[in-house]
Design a protein around this motif. Structure first.
Motif, PDB file in Angstrom:
ATOM      1  N   LEU A 144       0.841  -1.185   0.000  1.00 17.39           N
ATOM      2  CA  LEU A 144       0.000   0.000   0.000  1.00 17.39           C
ATOM      3  C   LEU A 144       0.879   1.238   0.000  1.00 17.39           C
ATOM      4  N   VAL A 145       0.429   2.253  -0.716  1.00 19.39           N
ATOM      5  CA  VAL A 145       1.088   3.554  -0.608  1.00 19.39           C
ATOM      6  C   VAL A 145       0.699   4.152   0.739  1.00 19.39           C
ATOM      7  N   PRO A 146       1.670   4.617   1.536  1.00 17.84           N
ATOM      8  CA  PRO A 146       1.339   5.139   2.865  1.00 17.84           C
ATOM      9  C   PRO A 146       0.356   6.297   2.799  1.00 17.84           C
ATOM     10  N   VAL A 147      -0.513   6.378   3.785  1.00 24.40           N
ATOM     11  CA  VAL A 147      -1.452   7.490   3.890  1.00 24.40           C
ATOM     12  C   VAL A 147      -0.653   8.770   4.073  1.00 24.40           C
ATOM     13  N   PRO A 148      -0.884   9.801   3.271  1.00 24.04           N
ATOM     14  CA  PRO A 148      -0.076  11.020   3.337  1.00 24.04           C
ATOM     15  C   PRO A 148      -0.407  11.855   4.569  1.00 24.04           C
ATOM     16  N   PRO A 149       0.510  12.753   4.956  1.00 26.03           N
ATOM     17  CA  PRO A 149       0.262  13.627   6.102  1.00 26.03           C
ATOM     18  C   PRO A 149      -1.019  14.440   5.968  1.00 26.03           C
ATOM     19  N   ALA A 150      -1.372  14.790   4.730  1.00 24.12           N
ATOM     20  CA  ALA A 150      -2.589  15.588   4.537  1.00 24.12           C
ATOM     21  C   ALA A 150      -3.826  14.857   5.030  1.00 24.12           C
ATOM     22  N   LEU A 151      -3.804  13.526   4.945  1.00 24.30           N
ATOM     23  CA  LEU A 151      -4.920  12.752   5.468  1.00 24.30           C
ATOM     24  C   LEU A 151      -4.740  12.455   6.938  1.00 24.30           C
ATOM     25  N   ALA A 152      -3.496  12.173   7.330  1.00 29.80           N
ATOM     26  CA  ALA A 152      -3.258  11.807   8.719  1.00 29.80           C
ATOM     27  C   ALA A 152      -3.419  12.993   9.657  1.00 29.80           C
ATOM     28  N   HIS A 153      -3.029  14.174   9.197  1.00 31.28           N
ATOM     29  CA  HIS A 153      -3.114  15.378  10.036  1.00 31.28           C
ATOM     30  C   HIS A 153      -3.644  16.531   9.188  1.00 31.28           C
ATOM     31  N   PRO A 154      -4.909  16.498   8.835  1.00 32.94           N
ATOM     32  CA  PRO A 154      -5.441  17.447   7.870  1.00 32.94           C
ATOM     33  C   PRO A 154      -5.728  18.819   8.445  1.00 32.94           C
ATOM     34  N   SER A 155      -5.874  19.749   7.547  1.00 33.72           N
ATOM     35  CA  SER A 155      -6.306  21.104   7.855  1.00 33.72           C
ATOM     36  C   SER A 155      -7.452  21.427   6.914  1.00 33.72           C
ATOM     37  N   PRO A 156      -8.122  22.565   7.080  1.00 30.40           N
ATOM     38  CA  PRO A 156      -9.231  22.870   6.169  1.00 30.40           C
ATOM     39  C   PRO A 156      -8.819  22.828   4.717  1.00 30.40           C
ATOM     40  N   GLY A 157      -7.641  23.391   4.394  1.00 27.00           N
ATOM     41  CA  GLY A 157      -7.202  23.390   3.011  1.00 27.00           C
ATOM     42  C   GLY A 157      -6.833  22.021   2.523  1.00 27.00           C
ATOM     43  N   ALA A 158      -6.286  21.176   3.419  1.00 27.69           N
ATOM     44  CA  ALA A 158      -5.813  19.861   3.003  1.00 27.69           C
ATOM     45  C   ALA A 158      -6.945  18.924   2.675  1.00 27.69           C
ATOM     46  N   VAL A 159      -8.056  19.001   3.417  1.00 31.62           N
ATOM     47  CA  VAL A 159      -9.124  18.035   3.193  1.00 31.62           C
ATOM     48  C   VAL A 159     -10.208  18.551   2.266  1.00 31.62           C
ATOM     49  N   GLY A 160     -10.175  19.794   1.907  1.00 28.53           N
ATOM     50  CA  GLY A 160     -11.196  20.303   1.015  1.00 28.53           C
ATOM     51  C   GLY A 160     -12.245  21.108   1.763  1.00 28.53           C
ATOM     52  N   THR A 161     -12.636  22.227   1.206  1.00 34.37           N
ATOM     53  CA  THR A 161     -13.559  23.134   1.880  1.00 34.37           C
ATOM     54  C   THR A 161     -14.897  22.489   2.174  1.00 34.37           C
ATOM     55  N   ARG A 162     -15.399  21.700   1.229  1.00 38.34           N
ATOM     56  CA  ARG A 162     -16.722  21.112   1.404  1.00 38.34           C
ATOM     57  C   ARG A 162     -16.750  20.177   2.616  1.00 38.34           C
ATOM     58  N   ALA A 163     -15.744  19.295   2.709  1.00 38.94           N
ATOM     59  CA  ALA A 163     -15.715  18.354   3.836  1.00 38.94           C
ATOM     60  C   ALA A 163     -15.468  19.080   5.147  1.00 38.94           C
ATOM     61  N   TRP A 164     -14.615  20.114   5.109  1.00 42.20           N
ATOM     62  CA  TRP A 164     -14.286  20.841   6.335  1.00 42.20           C
ATOM     63  C   TRP A 164     -15.541  21.483   6.921  1.00 42.20           C
ATOM     64  N   HIS A 165     -16.288  22.197   6.074  1.00 40.16           N
ATOM     65  CA  HIS A 165     -17.489  22.868   6.572  1.00 40.16           C
ATOM     66  C   HIS A 165     -18.552  21.860   6.990  1.00 40.16           C
ATOM     67  N   ALA A 166     -18.584  20.702   6.284  1.00 37.81           N
ATOM     68  CA  ALA A 166     -19.571  19.692   6.660  1.00 37.81           C
ATOM     69  C   ALA A 166     -19.322  19.192   8.068  1.00 37.81           C
ATOM     70  N   THR A 167     -18.069  19.017   8.418  1.00 32.61           N
ATOM     71  CA  THR A 167     -17.765  18.512   9.753  1.00 32.61           C
ATOM     72  C   THR A 167     -17.826  19.628  10.781  1.00 32.61           C
ATOM     73  N   LYS A 168     -17.384  20.833  10.434  1.00 28.84           N
ATOM     74  CA  LYS A 168     -17.439  21.950  11.380  1.00 28.84           C
ATOM     75  C   LYS A 168     -18.865  22.243  11.799  1.00 28.84           C
ATOM     76  N   SER A 169     -19.777  22.087  10.857  1.00 25.88           N
ATOM     77  CA  SER A 169     -21.173  22.384  11.179  1.00 25.88           C
ATOM     78  C   SER A 169     -21.744  21.400  12.183  1.00 25.88           C
ATOM     79  N   ARG A 170     -21.052  20.269  12.379  1.00 24.69           N
ATOM     80  CA  ARG A 170     -21.516  19.264  13.331  1.00 24.69           C
ATOM     81  C   ARG A 170     -20.600  19.197  14.542  1.00 24.69           C
TER      82      ARG A 170
END
Length: 596
Positions: free
Chosen positions: A246-272
């Motif tokens: 397997l290709v290792p999971v990148p830092p962007a997934l392991a330790h994400p930020s709003p920009g790293a995971v995408g605005t749509r997903a970030w706001h979806a989770t922040k709203s909850r």
């Protein structure tokens, strides 16, 4: 390194809402999901979002899964649905044959594979060829790649694609043909001295891999003798892919930020009220998963005290993992296959069923009653054991002290096959470094016997482990190792889970070295003080299921149960001192002696 995929017990516990099980479920799924989605979307910027959404959907819907044993197939199907939903949500484009499919060489999944796994040569070539596939083929490749690596089965592909098995086989074959065309294109375009016709064709190419240009370059290759010759020696893709991890999971997934995971997903989770880093941290803490479960099932983030969170995290720590077995780990480097030593395949009717034994009263009649076709006793000869006619004794050079002129002459007189050192990676056994074993190996080779590797106690599939270092050294020195000897002891007494773990371990080792496998010790034991064994009925059920699996598993040449006598290990022994078969002994007697 991929954490193990969840077993049936974990899935069932997660369905009941057990937080530790949900933590294991999430962290165990993430690497597999990332590799499926990453390859299918070719590293698109929305990979993180799709992985996250797939994980959320899996955790939310797992309670409704009717057959926990089918969790892996179900999870793959969920991922494929999310990938297709992502494709449908994108703006419509012109047909793929009419426009180039843009790929960012600095960010796509092929580049991630090459860089993170340090690929070179043929494996780098096949990773680059994936850029030339269209979206549908990359989706299928993402599954087939993992099937060849032993992480998925064909049933998972059938379930994910929703097609009958024969249709899936046809689709895989067509995808492989297009992948090979892509490999040929990569090969000829990588040559410095391109032929005049190829140079003229490439003059109009914008440098971006695309299905349309794959067809154009492939048409030229088929009609050009020089280009066709350069791309005629392609190694089958299966052999290259099976040894890639397997290709290792990148830092962007392991330790994400709003920009790293995408605005749509970030706001979806922040709203909850759920911090996004708790969704996809590796490994997920049990306390964080409580919030995730609240989000997935009720739309609210869960709350718990800091003390409770620390307690849950401690409960799910790696200290509770199986200390003797890590079969789900996959190799992180190309397979070590020295030139001149092709794999030896097992033929129907060849000897398969064996036992490990020590010298004790009644061992000779027990060996006869067992119907084993071969045995060994960890020694150079079998003095004290009278074997029935037609039952083969296989000698062993146990450790460094056994490498003497007299002992080597003794083993040479006793058989045609020689087992290497016994558990050199284990304290109290042969206890040797790979360098020490390699220094003595030429003496074993000079016997002229068919030679098995040292039998490691654990981590035979682990990059940088004892066996890995030994095999690298043997390959570098052109030493002969004809087959791989392994030991495996399962601590999960659930038959289905234990067999699945053993199967993944053996497949991973075979995929790494492409040499026949001899499983020279195996059983169910939880080592400790005292040892813990399953019931006789559970041990017998495992034996029957495991040997049926091994008999049909590619690469497995022989196995030997631990052990024939029940005088020391009542929980695994086949025959008592009085010669009576135990429950597991009766199961062993009914097994076929030879390969189907």
């Amino acid at each position: 390194m991929a954490p193990p995929l969840p077993g049936v017990r974990t899935v069932r516990a997660a369905q009941r809402g057990d937080e530790r099980a949900l933590a294991d479920l999430a962290s165990g799924c993430l690497p597999l999901l990332y590799n499926i989605v990453g390859r299918a979307l070719n590293g698109h910027a929305d990979v993180d979002d799709v992985v996250q959404e797939t994980l959320l959907r899996a955790l939310r819907d797992v309670s409704g899964l009717r057959q926990p044993r089918s969790f892996r197939s179900w999870l793959v199907a969920v991922a494929i649905r999310q990938i297709r939903d992502h494709h449908r949500s994108r703006p419509p484009v012109t047909p793929l044959d009419d426009v180039p499919e843009v790929a960012d060489p600095g960010a796509d999944f092929a580049e991630a594979t090459i860089l993170r796994l340090s690929l070179s040569g043929r494996r780098k070539e096949i990773a680059e060829a994936t850029r030339w596939l269209d979206a549908g083929d990359r989706e299928l490749l993402s599954l087939w790649w993992l099937e060849e690596g032993g992480l998925l089965e064909r049933a998972d592909l059938v379930a994910a694609l929703g097609l009958p098995g024969p249709y899936v086989a046809v689709r895989v074959q067509r995808m492989k043909e297009r992948l090979d065309l892509g490999r040929a294109v990569v090969r000829v375009l990588g040559e410095r001295d391109r032929c005049a016709g190829l140079a003229a064709l490439a003059a109009d190419w914008d440098g971006r891999p695309a299905p349309l240009w794959r067809k154009r370059f492939a048409r030229h290759i088929r009609g050009c003798t020089g280009c066709s010759d350069r791309s005629s020696d392609l190694i089958p893709a299966e052999r290259l892919l099976a040894s890639l991890p397997l290709v290792p999971v990148p830092p962007a997934l392991a330790h994400p930020s709003p920009g790293a995971v995408g605005t749509r997903a970030w706001h979806a989770t922040k709203s909850r009220s759920l911090p996004v880093k708790t969704l996809i941290a590796v490994p997920l803490a049990a306390g964080a998963v409580a919030g995730l479960v609240g989000f997935a099932t009720t739309g609210r983030g869960g709350e718990r005290s800091a003390a409770a969170s620390r307690s849950a995290v401690a409960a799910s720590s790696p200290a509770t993992a199986d200390p003797t077995h890590r079969p789900e780990r996959t190799p992180a480097a190309p397979a070590l296959v020295p030139k001149g030593h092709p794999p030896i395949t097992r033929s129907g009717g060849s000897c398969l069923k064996g036992v490990a034994t020590w010298k004790t009263g009644g061992v000779s009649p027990a060996l006869r009653a067992s119907s084993a076709c071969w045995y060994y006793d960890w020694g150079a000869d079998s003095t004290g054991i009278t074997a029935p006619r037609g039952v083969e004794f296989v000698p062993m050079i146990w450790g460094a002290g056994s490498v003497t002129t007299a002992t080597l002459a003794q083993v040479k007189a006793r058989g045609r096959t020689l087992l290497g050192f016994n558990e050199p990676d284990w304290t109290g056994q042969a206890e040797m470094t790979p360098a020490q074993a390699l220094a003595l190996w030429p003496k074993l080779m000079r016997t002229g016997m068919r030679l098995g590797s040292p039998a490691v106690a654990a981590d035979g599939d682990k990059p940088g482990g004892w066996l890995d270092e030994f095999m690298k050294g043997a390959a570098a020195r052109h030493y002969r190792v004809d087959f791989i000897a392994l030991h495996w002891y399962g601590t999960d007494f659930d038959t289905s889970d234990a067999v699945a773990r053993l199967r993944r371990y053996v497949r991973a080792v075979y995929a790494r070295y492409h040499k026949p496998i001899w499983l020279t010790e195996f059983a169910l034991i939880r080592f400790g003080t005292p040892k813990v064994y399953p019931s006789g009925r559970e041990q017998a059920a495992f034996l029957k299921a495991a040997t049926a699996m091994l008999a049909g598993l590619r690469g497995v040449e022989r196995y030997a149960w631990f052990a024939l006598p029940a005088t020391k290990d009542g929980g695994t022994g086949l025959f008592t001192a009085a010669g009576a078969p135990t429950a597991v002994g009766r199961a062993f007697q009914g097994l076929p002696r030879t390969a189907p």
